[in-house]
Design a protein around this motif. Structure first.
Motif, mmCIF file in Angstrom:
data_model
loop_
_atom_site.group_PDB
_atom_site.id
_atom_site.type_symbol
_atom_site.label_atom_id
_atom_site.label_comp_id
_atom_site.label_asym_id
_atom_site.label_seq_id
_atom_site.Cartn_x
_atom_site.Cartn_y
_atom_site.Cartn_z
ATOM 1 N N GLY B 252 67.574 -24.350 -44.732
ATOM 2 C CA GLY B 252 67.824 -25.154 -43.531
ATOM 3 C C GLY B 252 69.285 -25.279 -43.174
ATOM 4 O O GLY B 252 69.665 -26.171 -42.425
ATOM 5 N N ALA B 253 70.134 -24.381 -43.680
ATOM 6 C CA ALA B 253 71.539 -24.407 -43.300
ATOM 7 C C ALA B 253 71.794 -23.324 -42.263
ATOM 8 O O ALA B 253 71.164 -22.265 -42.271
ATOM 9 N N LEU B 254 72.718 -23.616 -41.347
ATOM 10 C CA LEU B 254 73.093 -22.629 -40.339
ATOM 11 C C LEU B 254 74.374 -21.958 -40.793
ATOM 12 O O LEU B 254 75.397 -22.620 -40.974
ATOM 13 N N GLU B 255 74.310 -20.653 -41.000
ATOM 14 C CA GLU B 255 75.496 -19.916 -41.436
ATOM 15 C C GLU B 255 76.097 -19.189 -40.245
ATOM 16 O O GLU B 255 75.435 -18.390 -39.588
ATOM 17 N N VAL B 256 77.365 -19.510 -39.960
ATOM 18 C CA VAL B 256 78.095 -18.810 -38.912
ATOM 19 C C VAL B 256 79.439 -18.391 -39.492
ATOM 20 O O VAL B 256 80.135 -19.218 -40.090
ATOM 21 N N ALA B 257 79.773 -17.144 -39.324
ATOM 22 C CA ALA B 257 81.070 -16.620 -39.777
ATOM 23 C C ALA B 257 81.356 -16.974 -41.229
ATOM 24 O O ALA B 257 82.448 -17.402 -41.573
ATOM 25 N N GLY B 258 80.345 -16.839 -42.039
ATOM 26 C CA GLY B 258 80.525 -17.048 -43.462
ATOM 27 C C GLY B 258 80.650 -18.505 -43.880
ATOM 28 O O GLY B 258 80.943 -18.803 -45.028
ATOM 29 N N GLN B 259 80.454 -19.434 -42.933
ATOM 30 C CA GLN B 259 80.527 -20.856 -43.270
ATOM 31 C C GLN B 259 79.220 -21.496 -42.831
ATOM 32 O O GLN B 259 78.523 -20.985 -41.961
ATOM 33 N N SER B 260 78.892 -22.599 -43.423
ATOM 34 C CA SER B 260 77.586 -23.141 -43.056
ATOM 35 C C SER B 260 77.657 -24.609 -42.670
ATOM 36 O O SER B 260 78.485 -25.384 -43.148
ATOM 37 N N THR B 261 76.770 -24.952 -41.702
ATOM 38 C CA THR B 261 76.582 -26.345 -41.283
ATOM 39 C C THR B 261 75.082 -26.591 -41.253
ATOM 40 O O THR B 261 74.296 -25.690 -41.557
ATOM 41 N N ASP B 262 74.698 -27.765 -40.824
ATOM 42 C CA ASP B 262 73.268 -28.067 -40.746
ATOM 43 C C ASP B 262 72.637 -27.390 -39.541
ATOM 44 O O ASP B 262 73.223 -27.360 -38.460
ATOM 45 N N ALA B 263 71.429 -26.867 -39.754
ATOM 46 C CA ALA B 263 70.686 -26.284 -38.643
ATOM 47 C C ALA B 263 69.788 -27.352 -38.050
ATOM 48 O O ALA B 263 69.397 -28.291 -38.741
ATOM 49 N N PRO B 264 69.457 -27.251 -36.732
ATOM 50 C CA PRO B 264 68.538 -28.240 -36.167
ATOM 51 C C PRO B 264 67.148 -28.125 -36.816
ATOM 52 O O PRO B 264 66.755 -27.065 -37.303
ATOM 53 N N GLU B 265 66.469 -29.230 -36.715
ATOM 54 C CA GLU B 265 65.170 -29.422 -37.358
ATOM 55 C C GLU B 265 64.180 -28.278 -37.093
ATOM 56 O O GLU B 265 63.639 -27.660 -38.008
ATOM 57 N N PHE B 266 64.007 -27.939 -35.795
ATOM 58 C CA PHE B 266 62.936 -26.969 -35.460
ATOM 59 C C PHE B 266 63.248 -25.571 -36.004
ATOM 60 O O PHE B 266 62.351 -24.819 -36.369
ATOM 61 N N LEU B 267 64.534 -25.246 -36.078
ATOM 62 C CA LEU B 267 64.894 -23.935 -36.605
ATOM 63 C C LEU B 267 64.754 -23.905 -38.120
ATOM 64 O O LEU B 267 64.304 -22.932 -38.706
ATOM 65 N N ALA B 268 65.150 -25.017 -38.755
ATOM 66 C CA ALA B 268 65.051 -25.107 -40.196
ATOM 67 C C ALA B 268 63.591 -24.942 -40.631
ATOM 68 O O ALA B 268 63.291 -24.233 -41.592
ATOM 69 N N ARG B 269 62.680 -25.558 -39.849
ATOM 70 C CA ARG B 269 61.260 -25.474 -40.203
ATOM 71 C C ARG B 269 60.742 -24.033 -40.125
ATOM 72 O O ARG B 269 60.096 -23.543 -41.036
ATOM 73 N N SER B 270 61.076 -23.355 -39.001
ATOM 74 C CA SER B 270 60.541 -21.982 -38.881
ATOM 75 C C SER B 270 61.258 -21.035 -39.843
ATOM 76 O O SER B 270 60.673 -20.069 -40.319
ATOM 77 N N ALA B 271 62.523 -21.355 -40.205
ATOM 78 C CA ALA B 271 63.228 -20.522 -41.172
ATOM 79 C C ALA B 271 62.632 -20.711 -42.560
ATOM 80 O O ALA B 271 62.528 -19.762 -43.341
ATOM 81 N N ALA B 272 62.229 -21.939 -42.861
ATOM 82 C CA ALA B 272 61.624 -22.212 -44.156
ATOM 83 C C ALA B 272 60.338 -21.416 -44.308
ATOM 84 O O ALA B 272 60.001 -20.918 -45.385
ATOM 85 N N ARG B 273 59.603 -21.290 -43.169
ATOM 86 C CA ARG B 273 58.342 -20.546 -43.221
ATOM 87 C C ARG B 273 58.597 -19.043 -43.378
ATOM 88 O O ARG B 273 57.930 -18.370 -44.138
ATOM 89 N N SER B 274 59.587 -18.520 -42.657
ATOM 90 C CA SER B 274 59.775 -17.064 -42.650
ATOM 91 C C SER B 274 60.791 -16.602 -43.691
ATOM 92 O O SER B 274 61.016 -15.409 -43.831
ATOM 93 N N GLY B 275 61.410 -17.540 -44.379
ATOM 94 C CA GLY B 275 62.385 -17.163 -45.390
ATOM 95 C C GLY B 275 63.679 -16.655 -44.808
ATOM 96 O O GLY B 275 64.123 -15.542 -45.098
ATOM 97 N N GLY B 276 64.253 -17.456 -43.915
ATOM 98 C CA GLY B 276 65.535 -17.057 -43.315
ATOM 99 C C GLY B 276 65.324 -16.460 -41.944
ATOM 100 O O GLY B 276 64.365 -15.734 -41.710
ATOM 101 N N LEU B 277 66.212 -16.791 -41.003
ATOM 102 C CA LEU B 277 66.006 -16.404 -39.594
ATOM 103 C C LEU B 277 67.358 -16.068 -38.962
ATOM 104 O O LEU B 277 68.236 -16.930 -38.894
ATOM 105 N N PRO B 278 67.546 -14.826 -38.531
ATOM 106 C CA PRO B 278 68.800 -14.529 -37.823
ATOM 107 C C PRO B 278 68.747 -15.141 -36.421
ATOM 108 O O PRO B 278 67.709 -15.072 -35.758
#
Lengths: 304, 362
Positions: B252-278
């Protein structure tokens, strides 16, 4: 090399300002004279001199200058009928040619299938010499010509279209042949003129509720005015000179003014009267051209 | 006044295999100011010409005020239009140019004169009524074109890039004037432009077009803030929206340019299901703030170029190899090569699918 953007003061002055206000132009003037000299020589030799000698001939006689040639011309029985015929031909023919040429040009502009082929076909008469055109139409209108053959094949009596006592049919034959031959000139000018008018004007007119005829009269024709003016001047002057077609079709039966010039010069061997006639044609042509220019002056270009 | 209803318009120009408009449908409500916006060749002018009747569609239908006009010629549609080239008749005085449509409609003379005087007054053309267009400046000719359109009381007012031939200052003035006039008239307006500022400032709704299709239709602010896809975000706004390649991790972290911040809820959920989401991260230049390097919640970056614009300063910033634009207040002092921290306004970040380029929303 001097820097192109060097301040003006730093550049070497070609010459100090002339003290008495005369610009130092002498050398450039003579260069210009030299450049236009050939055309001046040719114009003088091929245009100026023949015209002067023609005018002199028209007023020339055995005892110096005279107007006798003009009175001989006017007293000739064929003269006034040739003037009448020429004017009648112009008055009837020019409107027909303009309506036809405009219709043809508008048809071409609508871009039907094969429009470029039509353009070339309709422009062909432009390349046909007037005598040749007259001879072609002679094969149609002569007593045993194509027209009478067609009439005979549908069981009708043949007609002597070109007989001297059948003025109306003789006039019609000359008219048809001239319309066929010379409409293409107007057509080509009008096509060129139409192409130079942006499509937006007609589109704007149609959006604002103008139908075909409204667009034609309120937009297309006014914008086409310069082209129409050119075509009108050219066509009218050339129509004054109509001659070979009538000669080929009718011989002397349908005299026209320039035909009379030809008859005085070759048949009657009188160059002076022929010149007088030619001078009359020229004067009438010039007056007509100036008249058209005055009459059709574009007001939107008027001085501000 | 009337509404416009466009359904499934297909149009291919002769000699071209590409669709000029591809299944375009659009409803313009009565009295609405609708702007068609897009780059050149996107089919916006084709669409307008089909509404005007200057071109006919291959398929589909157009109705104005409930009347099917798809194949009617322009003169039977009760329209008025302002052309890009103005198309003011050069052989007629301003007065007869303005009154042209009314003469065609056979409006009585006194009414015609009243209306021409009204339009001339509204557009400050009264002193020029007896001049020819050749004696007017470009801006005045433009006014004549607008006056000619507004005297018509037509069902629909069409405008094809009416301001594009004016110089920048005149365009700014006339834009506001045009908005006032159209609001006063309250007529249904379809306006074509490639200028996004015009579209934003004039429209009730804007339809952004791309390759013969409507990419997004909505309120101008919505289109600006929530572009439906990457194209719209990149087309609207000056500077255009920044796009960064990123990735939402399974945690559920958003990685941009090699650094990470929190990702919004809806993206974190679908990323958790698919195992990472570009994802493609979109953010506008004015929604990025400059802070101290290393402040919590910021991304490390280096300033590349500083462009003072007067009302703001535009920075070109290198963020881990990706170049983005940042707009800061002109009071902020930064210099090139300075190492800074970037804080993204979390509410203003938009996410786009890396494959389809479409916007991702909850």
């Amino acid at each position: 090399m001097a820097a192109p953007d060097a301040p003006a003061a730093a550049r070497p002055r070609p010459r100090p300002a002339a003290p008495r206000g005369r610009p130092p132009r002498k050398s450039s003037t003579s260069a210009a004279m030299l450049l236009i000299a050939p055309s001046i020589v040719f114009m003088t030799l091929l245009f100026g001199w023949p015209m002067v000698s023609g005018v002199l001939q028209a007023f020339g006689g055995p005892e110096g200058l005279t107007t006798a040639n003009f009175s001989r011309m006017a007293q000739d029985p064929y003269f006034w009928s040739s003037v009448g015929n020429t004017l009648l031909l112009i008055v009837v023919m020019i409107p027909i040619q303009f309506v036809l040429a405009l219709a043809m040009a508008l048809l071409i502009r609508a871009k039907p299938r094969g429009s470029s082929v039509y353009f070339y076909i309709w422009a062909i008469p432009l390349a046909v010499s007037d005598l040749a055109a007259g001879l072609v139409w002679l094969t149609v209108f002569t007593d045993r010509g194509y027209l009478n053959s067609v009439l005979a094949s549908v069981g009708m009596e043949p007609v002597s279209w070109l007989a001297y006592d059948n003025y109306a049919s003789m006039f019609m034959a000359v008219l048809i042949a001239e319309v066929w031959r010379a409409t293409s000139l107007v057509f080509v000018i009008v096509v060129a003129g139409l192409q130079s008018i942006p499509k937006d004007y007609e589109e704007a007119a149609s959006v604002f509720g103008a139908g075909f005829w409204d667009r034609l009269f309120h937009v297309t024709l006014p914008l086409l005015r310069p082209s129409l003016q050119t075509a009108l001047i050219l066509r009218t002057i050339l129509a004054f000179q109509t001659f070979a077609v009538a000669l080929a079709l009718t011989g002397q039966n349908f005299p026209l003014v320039v035909g009379e010039t030809y008859r005085w010069y070759t048949g009657l061997q009188d160059a002076n009267v022929a010149s007088a006639l030619a001078l009359v044609v020229m004067a009438v042509s010039m007056v007509t051209a100036i008249g058209y220019l005055k009459l059709l002056r574009d007001q939107s270009e008027a001085p501000r | 006044m009337a509404d416009i209803s466009i359904k499934g318009l297909h149009k291919t120009y002769p000699g071209s295999t590409e669709l000029a408009t591809n299944n375009v449908s659009l409803e313009v409500a009565e009295g609405e100011f609708m702007v068609l916006l897009g780059p050149s060749g996107c089919g916006k002018t084709t669409l307008l010409r089909m509404v005007a009747g200057l071109d006919f569609p291959d398929e589909g239908s157009i109705s104005i005020g409930g009347r099917d006009v798809t194949y009617l010629p322009p003169q039977d549609r009760n329209l008025s239009m302002v052309f890009q080239s103005y198309a003011v008749f050069p052989h007629r005085k301003v007065r007869t140019n303005i009154g042209f449509g009314l003469v065609m409609k056979k409006v009585p003379r006194d009414e015609l004169e009243k209306k021409v005087a009204w339009a001339a007054d509204l557009l400050q053309l009264t002193p020029y009524l007896d001049r020819y267009p050749a004696q007017l400046s470009g801006g005045q000719r433009q006014r004549v074109a607008v006056a000619r359109a507004i005297v018509m009381d037509a069902d629909v007012l069409l405008m094809d890039e009416p301001l594009s031939n004016l110089d920048a200052l005149l365009r700014l003035d006339f834009r506001a004037e045009l908005k006032k006039i159209v609001q006063q008239l309250g007529s249904t307006t379809l306006y074509v432009t490639h200028d996004q500022v015009e579209a934003m400032s004039l429209s009730d709704r804007v339809a952004v077009m791309k390759k013969g299709q409507i990419a997004q239709l909505g309120h101008p602010i919505t289109v600006y803030e929530e572009p439906a896809d990457r194209f719209v975000g990149g087309f609207i706004g000056s500077p255009p929206m920044n796009f960064l390649e990123g990735r939402v991790t399974q945690q559920g972290a958003l990685e941009v340019a090699g650094q990470s911040t929190d990702a919004p809820e809806f993206l974190a959920r679908s990323a958790a299901r698919s195992g990472g989401l570009p994802v493609m991260v979109g953010i506008r230049a004015e929604n990025i703030y400059i802070e101290q390097r290393g402040a919590p919640g910021t991304l490390d970056a280096t300033v590349d170029v500083v462009e003072p614009l007067g009302h703001a300063t535009l920075l070109t910033v290198d963020l881990g190899g990706q170049v983005i634009k940042v707009q800061v207040a002109s009071t902020v002092r930064v210099s090139p090569a300075e190492k800074v921290g970037l804080r993204f306004d979390q509410a203003a970040i938009r996410f786009f699918d890396t494959e389809t380029q479409l916007g991702l929303t909850a």
